[in-house]
Write a protein that holds these residues in place. Structure first.
Motif, PDB file in Angstrom:
ATOM      1  N   ALA A 140     -14.552  50.715  38.995  1.00 14.10           N
ATOM      2  CA  ALA A 140     -14.705  51.646  40.134  1.00 14.10           C
ATOM      3  C   ALA A 140     -15.114  51.481  41.108  1.00 14.10           C
ATOM      4  CB  ALA A 140     -15.641  52.672  39.270  1.00 14.10           C
ATOM      5  N   LEU A 141     -15.543  50.212  41.547  1.00 14.68           N
ATOM      6  CA  LEU A 141     -16.068  50.313  42.887  1.00 14.68           C
ATOM      7  C   LEU A 141     -14.797  50.079  43.585  1.00 14.68           C
ATOM      8  CD1 LEU A 141     -18.353  50.084  44.729  1.00 14.68           C
ATOM      9  CD2 LEU A 141     -18.702  47.887  44.303  1.00 14.68           C
ATOM     10  N   ALA A 155     -11.270  58.814  46.856  1.00 12.11           N
ATOM     11  CA  ALA A 155     -12.151  57.502  46.307  1.00 12.11           C
ATOM     12  C   ALA A 155     -13.568  57.735  46.014  1.00 12.11           C
ATOM     13  CB  ALA A 155     -12.854  56.745  47.868  1.00 12.11           C
ATOM     14  N   GLU A 156     -14.094  59.439  46.200  1.00 10.25           N
ATOM     15  CA  GLU A 156     -16.037  60.288  45.558  1.00 10.25           C
ATOM     16  C   GLU A 156     -16.157  59.631  43.966  1.00 10.25           C
ATOM     17  OE1 GLU A 156     -18.956  61.828  45.984  1.00 10.25           O
ATOM     18  OE2 GLU A 156     -18.035  60.903  47.607  1.00 10.25           O
ATOM     19  N   ARG A 157     -14.623  60.229  43.552  1.00  7.29           N
ATOM     20  CA  ARG A 157     -14.706  60.269  42.211  1.00  7.29           C
ATOM     21  C   ARG A 157     -15.395  58.763  41.858  1.00  7.29           C
ATOM     22  NH1 ARG A 157      -9.933  63.526  41.841  1.00  7.29           N
ATOM     23  NH2 ARG A 157      -8.940  61.465  42.320  1.00  7.29           N
ATOM     24  N   ASP A 158     -14.421  57.923  42.082  1.00  8.21           N
ATOM     25  CA  ASP A 158     -15.105  56.929  41.571  1.00  8.21           C
ATOM     26  C   ASP A 158     -15.962  56.449  42.178  1.00  8.21           C
ATOM     27  OD1 ASP A 158     -12.104  55.700  41.246  1.00  8.21           O
ATOM     28  OD2 ASP A 158     -11.984  56.226  42.957  1.00  8.21           O
ATOM     29  N   ALA A 159     -17.071  56.572  43.375  1.00  3.37           N
ATOM     30  CA  ALA A 159     -17.615  56.060  43.486  1.00  3.37           C
ATOM     31  C   ALA A 159     -19.160  56.849  42.834  1.00  3.37           C
ATOM     32  CB  ALA A 159     -18.714  57.606  44.880  1.00  3.37           C
ATOM     33  N   ASP A 160     -18.712  58.530  42.028  1.00  3.85           N
ATOM     34  CA  ASP A 160     -19.722  58.667  41.308  1.00  3.85           C
ATOM     35  C   ASP A 160     -19.431  57.946  39.633  1.00  3.85           C
ATOM     36  OD1 ASP A 160     -20.797  60.354  41.983  1.00  3.85           O
ATOM     37  OD2 ASP A 160     -18.741  62.148  41.879  1.00  3.85           O
ATOM     38  N   ASP A 248     -22.929  53.338  46.561  1.00  3.45           N
ATOM     39  CA  ASP A 248     -23.709  54.875  46.822  1.00  3.45           C
ATOM     40  C   ASP A 248     -23.116  55.080  48.422  1.00  3.45           C
ATOM     41  OD1 ASP A 248     -25.313  56.608  45.239  1.00  3.45           O
ATOM     42  OD2 ASP A 248     -27.126  54.704  45.868  1.00  3.45           O
ATOM     43  N   ILE A 249     -23.079  53.585  49.407  1.00  3.44           N
ATOM     44  CA  ILE A 249     -22.568  53.093  50.691  1.00  3.44           C
ATOM     45  C   ILE A 249     -21.058  54.039  50.537  1.00  3.44           C
ATOM     46  CG2 ILE A 249     -21.903  51.388  51.853  1.00  3.44           C
ATOM     47  CD1 ILE A 249     -23.934  49.545  50.846  1.00  3.44           C
TER      48      ILE A 249
END
Length: 258
Positions: A140-141, A155-160, A248-249
């Motif tokens: 996911a990262l 990319a926010e969905r991947d961060a989650d 988180d980054i």
């Protein structure tokens, strides 16, 4: 002939001007691509870690270690480029944090297999479960960093997803610890593997009679096995923590990009 020579002079002048500009303002490295390279390596290393937990194959363990060394080189390259870069496409500190966090996750993948080798611990179901969650987080990262340039909001969905994978790994860690200190679970594991508890420990207890010695050996074997496996579980948990930190980054970068 004269016309060609006249046309050549401005080209030479432009070339010199371009070189001067590049010397004063060096071309910005592709930090999107650099972070994608690093996270892609984390995907490969965690895939090898999963394969090692499935098979116990030493070849897989060596590949995890090799990829971690390759990751050290990528980290050094990326940090050097960051330090020498005049400008960056997003926050310089976030780039540095991302480089370090991804590498930290790789380091713990390597130390997990090293601890298992040193302590002579065989893979078990909980280690495999945690390794799979770690691999999910790394995948996911990479997906998230791969989207930063063209579609940062996606990319926010991947961060989650990275953070969810870490939470699942943490739950698996707690289940593993609960089982680890359960003597009945230990006895079942011994029976399944057709093994006797720590025969070598009996040498330390030779003055005792056979029955008492056997009881103490069983107790000591249980404690030692629990402590060794706990070390491995903690390494896997720490690896997931660092992967979640990288997530988180990624989230921070997305928010700042918006």
């Amino acid at each position: 002939m004269m016309e060609n020579e006249a046309n050549a002079k401005p080209a030479t002048s432009t070339s010199r001007f371009s070189r001067l500009l590049n010397a004063i303002f060096p071309r910005m490295p592709d930090f999107y691509g650099l972070l994608d390279d690093q996270s892609a390596l984390a995907v490969r290393a965690t895939a090898e870690l999963v394969a090692f937990m499935e098979t116990g194959d030493e070849v897989r363990a060596r590949e995890v270690r090799r990829l971690e060394h390759e990751g050290d080189k990528l980290k050094a390259r990326n940090i050097d480029l960051l330090h020498r870069s005049f400008s960056t496409p997003f926050d310089r500190e976030d780039i540095h944090r991302a480089i370090t966090a991804i590498d930290d996750g790789l380091n713990y993948a390597k130390t997990t297999v090293r601890e298992m080798e040193i302590l002579e611990v065989e893979p078990d179901a909980r280690m495999l479960e945690m390794a799979r969650f770690l691999h999910q987080g790394a995948t996911a990262l990479q997906s998230g960093f791969g989207k930063l340039k063209s579609g940062p909001s996606e990319a926010e969905r991947d961060a989650d997803a990275v953070r969810k994978a870490e939470r699942r790994a943490e739950k698996a860690y707690r289940r593993a610890i609960a089982e680890l200190f359960d003597p009945q679970q230990y006895a079942r594991d011994l029976a399944e593997r057709c093994k006797e508890p720590g025969e070598d420990l009996g040498l330390l207890l030779e003055p005792m009679d056979r029955v008492a010695c056997g009881a103490v050996v069983q107790g000591l074997s249980f404690v030692l096995e629990a402590l060794k496996r706990r070390e491995v579980y903690r390494h896997l948990s720490n690896a997931s923590d660092h992967m979640a930190h990288a997530g988180d980054i990624l989230h921070d970068i997305v928010v700042k990009s918006g």
